[in-house]
Design an enzyme around this catalytic site. Structure first.
Site, short mmCIF file in Angstrom:
data_model
loop_
_atom_site.label_atom_id
_atom_site.label_comp_id
_atom_site.label_asym_id
_atom_site.label_seq_id
_atom_site.Cartn_x
_atom_site.Cartn_y
_atom_site.Cartn_z
N SER A 252 -21.25 -65.44 7.36
CA SER A 252 -22.46 -65.32 8.16
C SER A 252 -23.03 -66.70 8.42
CB SER A 252 -23.49 -64.46 7.43
OG SER A 252 -24.08 -65.24 6.40
N LYS A 253 -24.11 -66.72 9.20
CA LYS A 253 -24.74 -67.99 9.56
C LYS A 253 -25.07 -68.81 8.31
CE LYS A 253 -25.99 -67.83 14.19
NZ LYS A 253 -26.36 -66.49 14.70
N ARG A 254 -25.41 -68.12 7.23
CA ARG A 254 -25.80 -68.83 6.01
C ARG A 254 -24.65 -69.67 5.42
NH1 ARG A 254 -27.19 -64.26 2.98
NH2 ARG A 254 -27.19 -63.18 4.96
N ASP A 255 -23.44 -69.32 5.79
CA ASP A 255 -22.29 -70.07 5.26
C ASP A 255 -22.04 -71.35 6.04
OD1 ASP A 255 -21.55 -68.13 3.29
OD2 ASP A 255 -20.91 -66.87 4.95
N GLY A 256 -22.94 -71.67 6.94
CA GLY A 256 -22.74 -72.90 7.72
C GLY A 256 -22.43 -72.54 9.15
#
Ligand code: GLU
Length: 485
Positions: A252-256
């Site tokens: 997801s976006k949180r992973d970069g």
């Protein structure tokens, strides 16, 4: 029969890595099988779709080297290639479904549907439409119409049917029709939903293989029911696995960075991104992991696409990218690196002088093998540009305490002073002479000089660093270091 595959993004944002992988697999499959690759746009989400996103997605595909034979911008016999421009076509099929009775008008309001949902959830059942409008009498319909209710069109899902998807990646996947519930195919504003429009598009464009992400697997039974209701031939299906992060959760976006453009902006090379993406799901036949897109076109096959989840490992991407950076021509690297230097306020002019170009070439040549991606070049500028000595590392401070250092730096400084230009050869011969005159070993010289010029214990080739700094900057930095001794 000609193999025909397609990539059908919804233009609601940039091209993400997962989408790029679907596009790539379709493209490679088409090339490998002398087939046709179509790119079209699923733009029926009027609020979230934009031409700008569509444009960005197409640009990202082109950047990756993925080209299409038919579709948006290139045309073809089965256009238009945007769903919002194909409404008349969908209407024709809708009329047929309504006539057959495999679809019907539904007048239920949002509130009624929500109440039904809550009731099913409370009973522990899967929320689905229970079919209130399934068998409306003409009289009831007229009443709803008079009340000004705008109907949706729902597909009548047959009861008690097993729906089998022969998936080329996952084997047979079975769904039960009873869990599905009559679903909407055309919204009250006349716009078809994805599951419906996609079937009409695939069938009218004679698509033979639908290769897409696993997240669509649960949509496929609905699509199969529509094919069957219309008496259409079904394409083959291949659902490629989700992409997980290294912790095993859905990426997801949180992973970069998840968008292709993010990687482009950081100075990843397109051939590296393609090479990385293909390995997320496709297992090459041998040990080789580095492939050009042409090699992939010749070798790709669906039977080597894994059904276990793919893992997005940034270290792997960095490894692949640094491989391609080392392979790239200096000219290309200079061109791609220049914008990062400009971001830092260097070389802002339109036209570079010969000397500036030479400086950048030497700079890029010096650091290229250290880079995972080209934006990292920014981090090397202060070592080799300007008179300001970067802050000393702790370890560096210790080394400067060695007894040979004061004499070494003074002599080195004197030698530099008497040179006009510091080429690599000049730098080499200066350091050689210094060693000879002071009877010092290479190790006793190189470390302190490197530190005196860059503040760092490690770094790129020292001769090149001296060249890049130039006489004046090198002298200023030496003075600063000497003053700290
Ligand atoms: N618009 C869908 C997506 O972007 C395409 C699904 C499909 O390929 O059928 O995921």
């Amino acid at each position: 029969m000609t193999v025909k595959v397609r990539f059908a993004p919804s233009p609601t944002g940039p091209l993400h890595i997962g989408g790029a992988r679907s596009a790539l697999f379709n493209y490679l499959y088409a090339r490998r099988n002398d087939g046709v690759f179509i790119v079209r746009s699923e733009d029926t989400d009027l609020e979230r779709s934009s031409r700008e996103s569509e444009h960005n997605i197409l640009e990202a595909l082109r950047w990756l080297g993925i080209h299409w034979d038919e579709g948006i911008e290139v045309g073809g016999d089965n256009g238009p290639y945007r769903q919002t421009e194909r409404l008349d076509l969908y209407n024709k099929y809708t009329e047929k479904l309504l006539e057959q009775g495999t679809a019907y008008y539904c007048y239920c309001s949002e509130e009624e549907l929500e109440a039904e949902r809550q009731m099913l959830i409370a009973k522990g059942e899967t929320p689905r439409y229970l079919g209130r409008c399934r068998n409306l009498a003409g009289e009831e319909r007229r009443k709803f119409e008079e009340d000004g209710r705008k109907p949706v069109v729902r597909f009548r899902v047959p009861e008690g049917q097993r729906i089998i998807i022969p998936d080329l990646v996952r084997g047979e996947v079975v769904f039960e029709s009873d869990g599905i519930g009559d679903f909407v195919i055309v919204k009250s504003d006349g716009i078809p939903v994805y599951n419906y429009a996609v079937v009409i598009d695939d069938t009218t464009m004679a698509v033979t293989h639908v290769i897409r992400g696993e997240e669509h697997l649960s949509n496929t039974p609905r699509q199969i029911l529509i094919y069957e209701a219309l008496g259409l031939n079904k394409p083959e299906f291949a659902h490629i696995s989700l992409i997980l992060n290294t912790e095993g959760r859905k990426m997801s976006k949180r992973d970069g960075d998840t968008a292709v453009i993010d990687y482009q902006k950081k100075g990843y090379l397109p051939e590296a991104v393609v090479n990385f993406i293909v390995l997320m799901g496709w297992a090459p036949p041998g040990e080789q992991e580095i492939f050009t897109i042409d090699e992939l076109c010749a070798n790709f096959s669906l039977d080597r696409v894994s059904k276990s989840p793919a893992v997005f490992d940034i270290n792997k991407l960095n490894w692949i990218n640094s491989h391609y950076i080392k392979q790239a021509s200096l000219e290309r690297l200079v061109e791609l690196t220049l914008p990062y230097l400009q971001e830092e306020g260097l070389f802002k002019k339109e036209q570079l002088s010969e000397e500036e170009y030479r400086w950048i070439s030497t700079f890029v040549e010096t650091i290229a093998e250290k880079l995972d991606y080209l934006a990292q070049a920014k981090g090397y500028i202060h070592y080799v540009h300007g008179e300001e000595l970067p802050e000393l590392e702790e370890e560096a401070k210790e080394i400067l305490k060695e007894e040979q250092v004061p004499a070494l730096l003074e002599l080195f400084k004197d030698k530099i002073k008497s040179e006009d230009t510091l080429t690599v050869d000049v730098a080499k011969s200066i350091l050689k002479q210094v060693g000879k005159e002071l009877k010092l070993s290479g190790k006793q010289i190189f470390m302190p000089v490197r530190i005196a010029l860059t503040g760092q214990v490690h770094g790129p080739d020292l001769y090149r660093i001296i060249t890049l700094l130039g006489r004046e900057n090198a002298l200023k930095r030496l003075d600063k270091t000497i003053s700290m001794l």
